[in-house]
Design a protein around this motif. Structure first.
Motif, PDB file in Angstrom:
ATOM      1  N   SER A  64       7.879  -0.424   6.906  1.00 21.87           N
ATOM      2  CA  SER A  64       8.288   0.614   6.226  1.00 21.87           C
ATOM      3  C   SER A  64       9.040   1.495   6.906  1.00 21.87           C
ATOM      4  O   SER A  64       8.981   1.685   8.360  1.00 21.87           O
ATOM      5  N   PRO A  65      10.062   2.303   6.524  1.00 16.73           N
ATOM      6  CA  PRO A  65      10.947   2.925   7.618  1.00 16.73           C
ATOM      7  C   PRO A  65      10.384   4.277   8.245  1.00 16.73           C
ATOM      8  O   PRO A  65      10.711   4.907   8.970  1.00 16.73           O
ATOM      9  N   ARG A  66       9.138   4.458   7.428  1.00 16.54           N
ATOM     10  CA  ARG A  66       8.568   5.957   7.664  1.00 16.54           C
ATOM     11  C   ARG A  66       7.434   5.626   8.883  1.00 16.54           C
ATOM     12  O   ARG A  66       7.154   6.453   9.544  1.00 16.54           O
ATOM     13  N   TYR A  67       7.067   4.395   9.148  1.00 15.16           N
ATOM     14  CA  TYR A  67       6.019   4.351  10.136  1.00 15.16           C
ATOM     15  C   TYR A  67       6.391   3.184  11.342  1.00 15.16           C
ATOM     16  O   TYR A  67       7.288   2.180  10.899  1.00 15.16           O
ATOM     17  N   ASP A  68       5.988   3.141  12.350  1.00 17.17           N
ATOM     18  CA  ASP A  68       6.037   1.802  13.135  1.00 17.17           C
ATOM     19  C   ASP A  68       5.423   0.712  12.654  1.00 17.17           C
ATOM     20  O   ASP A  68       4.569   0.702  11.736  1.00 17.17           O
ATOM     21  N   SER A  69       6.250  -0.356  12.575  1.00 16.37           N
ATOM     22  CA  SER A  69       5.942  -1.405  11.807  1.00 16.37           C
ATOM     23  C   SER A  69       6.112  -2.893  12.654  1.00 16.37           C
ATOM     24  O   SER A  69       6.827  -2.713  13.509  1.00 16.37           O
ATOM     25  N   LEU A  96       0.784  -1.135  -0.043  1.00 15.71           N
ATOM     26  CA  LEU A  96      -0.116  -0.224   0.053  1.00 15.71           C
ATOM     27  C   LEU A  96       0.901   1.120   0.067  1.00 15.71           C
ATOM     28  O   LEU A  96       0.752   2.311  -0.748  1.00 15.71           O
ATOM     29  N   ALA A  97       1.939   1.268   0.700  1.00 18.89           N
ATOM     30  CA  ALA A  97       2.709   2.293   1.073  1.00 18.89           C
ATOM     31  C   ALA A  97       3.312   2.724  -0.596  1.00 18.89           C
ATOM     32  O   ALA A  97       3.617   3.893  -0.733  1.00 18.89           O
ATOM     33  N   HIS A  98       3.913   1.736  -1.071  1.00 16.40           N
ATOM     34  CA  HIS A  98       4.563   1.992  -2.318  1.00 16.40           C
ATOM     35  C   HIS A  98       3.409   2.801  -3.523  1.00 16.40           C
ATOM     36  O   HIS A  98       4.004   3.345  -4.244  1.00 16.40           O
ATOM     37  N   LEU A  99       2.187   2.487  -3.186  1.00 19.67           N
ATOM     38  CA  LEU A  99       1.132   3.237  -4.079  1.00 19.67           C
ATOM     39  C   LEU A  99       1.249   4.909  -3.909  1.00 19.67           C
ATOM     40  O   LEU A  99       0.463   5.545  -4.519  1.00 19.67           O
ATOM     41  N   LEU A 100       1.409   5.272  -2.615  1.00 17.02           N
ATOM     42  CA  LEU A 100       1.189   6.530  -2.266  1.00 17.02           C
ATOM     43  C   LEU A 100       2.408   7.429  -2.598  1.00 17.02           C
ATOM     44  O   LEU A 100       3.446   7.141  -2.706  1.00 17.02           O
ATOM     45  N   MET A 126       1.452  -0.194  19.748  1.00 20.42           N
ATOM     46  CA  MET A 126       2.191   1.068  19.290  1.00 20.42           C
ATOM     47  C   MET A 126       1.202   2.168  18.696  1.00 20.42           C
ATOM     48  O   MET A 126       1.637   3.361  19.120  1.00 20.42           O
ATOM     49  N   LEU A 127       0.035   1.774  18.283  1.00 20.55           N
ATOM     50  CA  LEU A 127      -0.767   2.594  17.716  1.00 20.55           C
ATOM     51  C   LEU A 127      -1.446   3.323  18.777  1.00 20.55           C
ATOM     52  O   LEU A 127      -1.406   4.626  18.847  1.00 20.55           O
ATOM     53  N   LEU A 128      -1.822   2.903  20.082  1.00 20.10           N
ATOM     54  CA  LEU A 128      -2.236   3.547  20.990  1.00 20.10           C
ATOM     55  C   LEU A 128      -1.328   4.408  21.516  1.00 20.10           C
ATOM     56  O   LEU A 128      -1.760   5.714  21.990  1.00 20.10           O
ATOM     57  N   GLU A 129      -0.127   4.065  21.665  1.00 16.84           N
ATOM     58  CA  GLU A 129       0.846   4.768  22.253  1.00 16.84           C
ATOM     59  C   GLU A 129       1.019   6.431  21.274  1.00 16.84           C
ATOM     60  O   GLU A 129       1.037   7.251  21.926  1.00 16.84           O
ATOM     61  N   ARG A 130       1.071   5.903  19.966  1.00 17.41           N
ATOM     62  CA  ARG A 130       0.949   7.348  19.148  1.00 17.41           C
ATOM     63  C   ARG A 130      -0.229   7.875  19.308  1.00 17.41           C
ATOM     64  O   ARG A 130      -0.034   9.141  19.430  1.00 17.41           O
ATOM     65  N   ILE A 131      -1.403   7.500  19.462  1.00 19.75           N
ATOM     66  CA  ILE A 131      -2.547   8.170  19.518  1.00 19.75           C
ATOM     67  C   ILE A 131      -2.520   9.081  20.752  1.00 19.75           C
ATOM     68  O   ILE A 131      -3.020  10.306  20.912  1.00 19.75           O
ATOM     69  N   ARG A 132      -1.881   8.468  22.021  1.00 16.23           N
ATOM     70  CA  ARG A 132      -1.750   9.084  23.375  1.00 16.23           C
ATOM     71  C   ARG A 132      -0.436  10.163  23.232  1.00 16.23           C
ATOM     72  O   ARG A 132      -0.255  10.682  24.216  1.00 16.23           O
ATOM     73  N   GLY A 133      -0.056  10.230  22.091  1.00 18.80           N
ATOM     74  CA  GLY A 133       0.824  11.424  22.059  1.00 18.80           C
ATOM     75  C   GLY A 133       2.510  10.913  21.850  1.00 18.80           C
ATOM     76  O   GLY A 133       3.120  11.893  21.700  1.00 18.80           O
ATOM     77  N   TYR A 134       2.807   9.904  21.994  1.00 20.88           N
ATOM     78  CA  TYR A 134       4.154   9.403  21.672  1.00 20.88           C
ATOM     79  C   TYR A 134       4.536   9.935  20.407  1.00 20.88           C
ATOM     80  O   TYR A 134       4.089   9.711  19.315  1.00 20.88           O
ATOM     81  N   LYS A 135       6.011  10.460  20.645  1.00 24.94           N
ATOM     82  CA  LYS A 135       6.518  11.160  19.088  1.00 24.94           C
ATOM     83  C   LYS A 135       7.771  10.587  18.736  1.00 24.94           C
ATOM     84  O   LYS A 135       8.527  11.161  17.964  1.00 24.94           O
ATOM     85  N   GLY A 136       8.407   9.398  19.359  1.00 22.05           N
ATOM     86  CA  GLY A 136       9.493   8.963  18.836  1.00 22.05           C
ATOM     87  C   GLY A 136       9.553   8.577  17.523  1.00 22.05           C
ATOM     88  O   GLY A 136       8.676   8.809  16.776  1.00 22.05           O
ATOM     89  N   SER A 137      10.775   8.440  16.657  1.00 16.35           N
ATOM     90  CA  SER A 137      11.012   7.772  15.640  1.00 16.35           C
ATOM     91  C   SER A 137      10.389   6.570  15.297  1.00 16.35           C
ATOM     92  O   SER A 137      10.243   5.665  16.426  1.00 16.35           O
ATOM     93  N   PRO A 138      10.266   5.929  14.019  1.00 20.41           N
ATOM     94  CA  PRO A 138       9.403   4.872  13.871  1.00 20.41           C
ATOM     95  C   PRO A 138      10.275   3.684  14.395  1.00 20.41           C
ATOM     96  O   PRO A 138      11.487   3.549  14.486  1.00 20.41           O
ATOM     97  N   ARG A 139       9.422   2.738  15.013  1.00 18.69           N
ATOM     98  CA  ARG A 139       9.789   1.579  15.669  1.00 18.69           C
ATOM     99  C   ARG A 139       9.732   0.357  14.629  1.00 18.69           C
ATOM    100  O   ARG A 139       8.503   0.171  14.175  1.00 18.69           O
ATOM    101  N   LEU A 188       2.086  -0.160  10.572  1.00 16.89           N
ATOM    102  CA  LEU A 188       1.901  -1.108   9.657  1.00 16.89           C
ATOM    103  C   LEU A 188       1.933  -2.399  10.386  1.00 16.89           C
ATOM    104  O   LEU A 188       2.765  -2.779  11.403  1.00 16.89           O
ATOM    105  N   VAL A 189       1.173  -3.251   9.914  1.00 11.85           N
ATOM    106  CA  VAL A 189       1.042  -4.806  10.752  1.00 11.85           C
ATOM    107  C   VAL A 189       1.461  -5.839   9.278  1.00 11.85           C
ATOM    108  O   VAL A 189       0.476  -5.666   8.439  1.00 11.85           O
ATOM    109  N   ASP A 190       2.209  -6.647   9.723  1.00  6.72           N
ATOM    110  CA  ASP A 190       2.637  -7.636   8.772  1.00  6.72           C
ATOM    111  C   ASP A 190       2.964  -7.040   7.434  1.00  6.72           C
ATOM    112  O   ASP A 190       2.965  -7.199   6.211  1.00  6.72           O
ATOM    113  N   ALA A 191       3.871  -5.808   7.794  1.00  6.67           N
ATOM    114  CA  ALA A 191       4.346  -5.313   6.584  1.00  6.67           C
ATOM    115  C   ALA A 191       5.541  -4.127   7.286  1.00  6.67           C
ATOM    116  O   ALA A 191       5.373  -3.926   8.329  1.00  6.67           O
TER     117      ALA A 191
END
Lengths: 342, 342
Positions: A152-157, A130-134, A307-320, A147-150
């Motif tokens: 990308s260096p841009r997002y938590d995976s 999906l990411a490739h198409l964007l 990981m998503l919940l942490e992000r929603i709650r404001g976690y700002k670190g670089s992609p994991r 990302l789950v079962d995928a």
DNA sequence: TTGGGGTATGGAAGCGTTTTCTTTCAGAAA
DNA sequence: TTTCTGAAAGAAAACGCTTCCATACCCCAA
């Protein structure tokens, strides 16, 4: 007619507390005395109260809903993945909105920023390509994406090491006599999505076999759609190429199931004439005696949700990046059947 | 960071009107001057505004969202069904939330009244057997429910006459010489859901053939999962039973596709040695020259959506049943290939 | 000119929550 | 005893909409 649902006010009144306190009980806020909390809980039970999720969303400024974008190809895999995700999210009173990419045209719709998929608090995406198409490989949203079962260096995976799985398969099967075969999964949508999961497994297998000194001929790889019948056709195909014993690495348990069915039909002994290793570790493989590479699918989903919940709650670190490894489960399909002494 | 979504207040301010007027525009209230309405619409477009469905729900009791419960088995069918439903609903500014029954355990969850599926303005259900699993065959909600591709005397239903389709298939194929065969679709989930679609088609076929004086031997019915490879196995099976020419009624286009693939592999001439009739009328059948019973899937979805909207808007009449009929589309798979004169 | 009756519109109230702001009160420190 | 601190809880203010009520305006008949 249908009497209105009780509201927080009625609960508050019955429990003789303020509505603020009821809300705090609802949200597990720490500063409520256990005694008060129990009184409120009793009142809720008494009235059959359940909070209005829409009001909650309006007041909280959050939707308490997470989007899950998934291809609907391998239903059992995604069902287990969803199970893991749901386990975590429902604990936190979050809902999941599903966005299956039923077709290329729906896919395009999901890529648009106006899509409903982006109206939630965050996005779980389990489609490698999906990411490739964007444009710029970024989803058109400011909301967190995991990302789950995928990967990308841009997002938590959270992803599975499929290549390693293939290597493990090679290591296990290489010890047996007989020729090596593999069945690779390849779906229509995979091409659009550049999904390479099936390919990675077989590549890992090929690599492992080469290291073990038993290289895999390309003619011994059967490419199939994702269905049990594909496994049956694969075995029929292999029988035309060579004579048993066979060592077959099926890129998915469902394909292995088809191989089992066809082997039985052909009167081939599983574990001897046909040694078979699946991939997935679905629950039913135990009953079938199918050896398999068990994927911790639920854990992978759960980790992504966390990981998503942490992000929603404001976690700002670089992609994991969280890598998961399959586990080899040896059953009778790769062991000669035990002979019981009389 | 992420700038908040614009609200009705910002639209009102930009359009220099009151929030009441903006709301009236949103709800197509008649007493807004066309000039004012246009100004408001321009402001909305300008800001990229879309109303918050949760707030609408809290304030007005409607969420402008409809739930669609579907099994995810035959993706193309459901994709087209969804297409038809969406066409109507988006016109009326309604959103669709999808609830695929990926597994029996998810099914159970959807039967609970607390499920998100019931938090919307209405329910579209396209799983025949779902109703059977419910106490009293009633969904646990006061909101309107409409069945699609399913029938119940309790709810509005839009459904396909599958038995008639089978009879039409018989009428068409009976005219040709050679033995009759059928492939019946049967999925795991179908058993739980008591989905009899595949069965009905074959029963209609059998009935039609009997009337035509060419009864169908039970041995000539191959039961298959829903996959192209199932069609390939079916043809292999038929070849073991008899000699061409064959007349094959496939219970679904996807199965017919597998038959086509296998026929080609076996060097059998389609339209002569193998006459083949599919069911569904998917777009790609034209390119393959596959004769088929075309279902008006989109229209069926659209009609269901219309009925649901009427119910949401307060229509109280007794349950309505809308029956749809497939149409026979004859292509080269049931006609000898034309011989072009030089 | 006056009054009546519609139409168009602004603004306030209300939907059921969360969240913030206060207030109250108990217990520790002085 | 007095003062300070923090925990517990009530009250009120959002949240973004719909809906109702009141007002302003216009057109037409008296």
């Amino acid at each position: 007619m249908a009497k209105r649902k009780p509201t927080i006010h009625e609960v508050a009144h019955l429990a003789k507390v303020g509505i603020g306190t009821v809300s705090r009980v609802l949200n597990n806020h720490p500063s409520v005395r256990p005694e008060t909390r129990n009184r409120v809980l009793a009142a809720m039970a008494n009235l059959g109260y359940s909070p209005n999720p829409h009001a909650r969303r309006v007041a909280g400024g959050r939707s308490y809903t997470v989007s899950f974008v998934l291809p609907v190809i391998s239903t059992e895999f995604y069902n287990r993945l969803l199970e893991g995700i749901e386990h975590i999210l429902t604990e936190e009173r979050y809902e999941i909105a599903l966005f299956p990419i039923l077709s290329p045209s729906r896919l395009e719709r999901y890529l648009e920023s106006r899509s409903l998929a982006y109206q939630t608090d965050g996005l779980l995406v389990s489609s490698q390509g999906l990411a490739h198409l964007l444009p710029d490989q970024k989803f058109p949203t400011e909301r967190p994406v995991v990302l789950v079962d995928a990967y990308s260096p841009r997002y938590d995976s959270a992803f599975m090491d499929n290549r390693l799985g293939g290597q493990m398969a090679a290591l296990h099967l290489a010890q047996f006599p007989g020729a090596m075969f593999a069945i690779q999964v390849q779906e229509e949508l995979d091409k659009v999505l550049k999904n390479t999961v099936g390919q990675e497994r077989i590549e890992g297998f090929r690599e492992g076999l080469r290291k073990a000194g038993k290289p895999l001929p390309s003619a011994h790889v059967f490419v199939s759609r994702f269905s049990a019948e594909g496994g049956r056709l694969a075995l029929q195909h292999f029988l035309r190429l060579a004579k048993p014993p066979f060592n077959i690495f099926a890129g998915a348990d469902l394909l292995a199931l088809g191989v089992l069915e066809e082997a039985e039909r052909q009167g081939l002994a599983i574990g001897e004439q046909v040694r078979l290793l699946g991939f997935d570790g679905h629950p039913w493989t135990a009953a079938k005696g199918l050896s398999t590479l068990a994927q911790p699918i639920e854990e992978m989903g759960a980790e992504a949700a966390r990981m998503l919940l942490e992000r929603i709650r404001g976690y700002k670190g670089s992609p994991r990046a969280r890598r998961f490894e399959p586990t080899l489960v040896v059953r009778s399909s790769t062991q000669p059947h035990p002979v019981y002494a009389g």
